[in-house]
Design a protein around this motif. Structure first.
Motif: not given
Ligand code: ZN
Ligand code: AMP
Length: 114
Positions: A3-8, A45-47, A97-99
């Protein structure tokens, strides 16, 4: 699916204008630029935030700064200078919420920030 925008964005599920990519780092144009040059650098990677940097994942933060140095040099604004910003948490103004690290350049930046 995350669900993380920057992971997407890293996964290509949300479009972005890529500026730089390597094994660890992805960089893209900010959708709402605050300076003539405004690039967002994220670890693949998600941080979640700077609060989650630890000995286990800090090497990727160094990779981000290597990438920032490279991009600033290649884009030609290294000599004039630039600013790197990380907003952490609510008081820091973090909205995703992704550094991520903002690379701002192309104009005289003011100090202190608001
Ligand atoms: Zn993320
Ligand atoms: P922050 O406020 O430090 O969490 O920064 C988040 C940044 O992400 C802001 O500068 C936004 O303009 C930017 N942003 C939000 N959504 C997108 C998107 N889909 N593509 C590119 N940048 C984005």
């Amino acid at each position: 699916m995350s669900e993380c925008l920057f992971c997407k964005i890293v996964a290509g599920e949300v479009p972005s204008t890529k500026v730089y990519e390597d094994e660890y780092v992805y960089a893209f144009l900010d959708i709402d630029p605050k300076a003539p040059e405004h690039i967002i650098f994220v670890p693949k990677q998600h941080i979640g935030s700077a609060n989650e940097i630890s000995p286990d994942n800090s090497a990727v933060i160094a990779k981000i700064f290597e990438a920032i140095s490279k991009v600033a040099s290649e884009k030609g604004f290294a000599d004039n200078g630039y600013r790197v910003v990380n907003n952490c948490g609510e008081d820091g103004g973090q909205t995703v919420g992704h550094i991520h690290f903002h690379l701002l350049a192309g104009r005289q930046l003011q100090w202190p920030p608001g």
